[in-house]
Design a protein around this motif. Sequence first.
Motif, PDB file in Angstrom:
ATOM      1  N   SER A 172      72.746   0.839  -3.560  1.00  0.00           N
ATOM      2  CA  SER A 172      73.116  -0.138  -4.588  1.00  0.00           C
ATOM      3  C   SER A 172      72.569   0.261  -5.953  1.00  0.00           C
ATOM      4  O   SER A 172      73.203   0.008  -6.987  1.00  0.00           O
ATOM      5  CB  SER A 172      72.603  -1.527  -4.212  1.00  0.00           C
ATOM      6  N   ASP A 261      80.347  -3.128  -3.738  1.00  0.00           N
ATOM      7  CA  ASP A 261      79.148  -2.975  -2.916  1.00  0.00           C
ATOM      8  C   ASP A 261      79.269  -3.901  -1.723  1.00  0.00           C
ATOM      9  O   ASP A 261      79.580  -5.090  -1.891  1.00  0.00           O
ATOM     10  CB  ASP A 261      77.909  -3.338  -3.753  1.00  0.00           C
ATOM     11  N   ASP A 263      77.029  -5.255  -0.211  1.00  0.00           N
ATOM     12  CA  ASP A 263      76.071  -6.360  -0.364  1.00  0.00           C
ATOM     13  C   ASP A 263      76.725  -7.602  -0.952  1.00  0.00           C
ATOM     14  O   ASP A 263      76.295  -8.724  -0.690  1.00  0.00           O
ATOM     15  CB  ASP A 263      74.920  -5.963  -1.317  1.00  0.00           C
TER      16      ASP A 263
HETATM   17 MG    MG Z   1      72.397  -2.300  -1.116  1.00  0.00          MG
END
Ligand code: MG
Length: 479
Positions: A172, A261, A263
Motif C-alpha cells: 500500500s 488497493d 485494503d
Molecule cells: Mg496494504
Amino acid sequence: MVKGRRGTGHSGRLEIDRPSQEILQRTAISVDADRVEARFVVGLPARGRRISGRQAEEIFFGELSELIANTLYFSALDREVLEKFVDTAEDADFIRRSLPGEGLAAFVGNGAILPRRSGVDDRPLKEGEAVAFQAPPGLEVEFVCPRRGKVTGMGIPAGVTLIVGGGYHGKSTLLDAVEKGVYNHIPGDGRELVVADFSGVKIRAEDGRSISSVDISPFIRDLPRGIDTTAFSSADASGSTSQAAGIMEALEAGSRLLLMDEDTSATNFMIRDGRMQALVAKEKEPITPFIDKVRQLYRDLGVSTILVMGGSGDYFDVADTVIMMDEYVPKDKTAEARRVAENFSTRRSFEGGEHFGNVRARFPRPESIDPRRGPKKKVKIAAKSRKLIGFGEEWIDLSAVEQLVDISQTRAVGDILHYALGNYIDGERTLGEILDLVEADLDREGLDAVSVYMKGNLARPRRFEVAAALNRLRTLRCG
Ligand code: MG
Ligand code: ADP
C-alpha cells in the motif's frame, strides 16, 4: 524579527498560506517577469474594540517591510535551495510528459523514500528507518532529465499491473506514493522522482456515498426489482456499486490510469472465484467482477490499472506485470506468476462479455446544484477541512478522495463548482465539456478566474477532484 500575535483576537497575526509536500499552483505567491505578488493576512492589532494605532504602524512600516526584504527578494534567498525546487519540479514534469511515449503508466526512482511518518504526518520516515526504493532489474528504466541528468528507477508499464506480497511488506505504501505521483513533490520529500500519469485516479469502495445517474452496467446489471443500472442513482450506495461508479466517473472525467488497493476495495467487486461461480449462477449475480473487466479496460479504452492484490492469485491470468513487495524491496515476478497461472487453474469462467461497455456522458442539471443557504439565500461555500465542503445547505464529504491533498485545493474546488454553475453547467453540456471549459479558463487566467474576490489561499485541484466533489453532492441530478 516578526513578533507575531499580540493583543486580542487575530491582533498582530501575519499569515500566508502554508504549502504541503506537494508543489501546487497557488494564489499565495505569484512571480512573473516584472513583479512578485504575495497575498497574506494581517490581523490589525486591537485591545478589545480599541485599535492600537502605534502597533499597526509598527507592523506596516516595520515588520512588514522587513519581512518582505527578507523573503521576497532574490538577493535575500539561498540561490541553491531555490534552484533545487525549480529543478525538482521541472524534472518531474519532464518524466511525467515522457511516460506515455515510453509505454509507462508510472515511474519510481531509485533511492526514493516512500513511507511517511504517520497517517497524519506526510513528511518522509526519518533517515535510517526507511528502506530506500530500488528497482528490480527486469523493470529498470532510465530517463535523462533536463536538470539532474540521468535517473534510473522502476517503470510501471501501461496495461494491468499487480502489486503482490505478504501483509506489511509495503504494497500500500508503494501504491500511495504512486497515487500522489500525479503531483510534484518538494526537494527532500523522498518522492521527488515518483511520477504517475497525470490522469491517475485512486478508486475505492465508499459505501454510503450518493450516486447520480451513472451508467455502471459494465460492472453491474440486472439488480433485483429491475433497477436500471445504465443510469444508476443511489443516496446510499453499497461497496460494490460505489466502486463501480467511482471507476465510471473517473473514465467520464478522462482518466487513463486507475489505482486500486485491496485494503479499500469491495471483495465482491474484485473477484468471484470458481467455487462461487459453481454455486451461484451468473444469472443470480448482478456484479461482473473487476477481474473480468480489467483487460477490456486496457484493450478497448487504453486505460491502465495498477492494483494491490495480495489476496487472490486469480488475477495472475489478467496481469501484464506482477511486482512483488518483499520486505519493502520490489521484485519482478511476472514470469513466475505466469508459470503459476499455467500450472494452477483457477477453474473460473470468464464473465466479462465481448466489450468493456459504454462510458455514458452525463448532463449535470443546474437546478440540482444550489450553493445558497439561509432565509436570505446567500451563497455559502466553505472548505471546513481538506475533506469537507459546506455547499449551501449541503455537505460534500471528500474523505475518500485521497488525491485531494491540501485544504487550499478543497477551497478552490468549492469556488470552481460555483464558477462552473454560473458559467457552464446548463443542462446541455456534458460533465466532460464542463471540466474542459473550466480547465481552459484556469490555464489562461489562473485561479483568480474562479473566485469571486481575490484570495491568497487557493491551490489548483485536478479536474478529477473537481468532478469527484460534484459527484458527491447529494442533490446532484443528471440527464
Ligand atoms: Mg496494504
Ligand atoms: P502492506 O500494504 O503490504 O500490508 P504497508 O504498505 O501498509 O504494507 O506497509 C506496512 C508498514 O511498513 C507501514 O507502517 C509502512 O510505513 C512501513 N513501510 C512501508 N514501506 C517501507 C519502507 N520502504 N521502509 C520502511 N518502512 C516501510
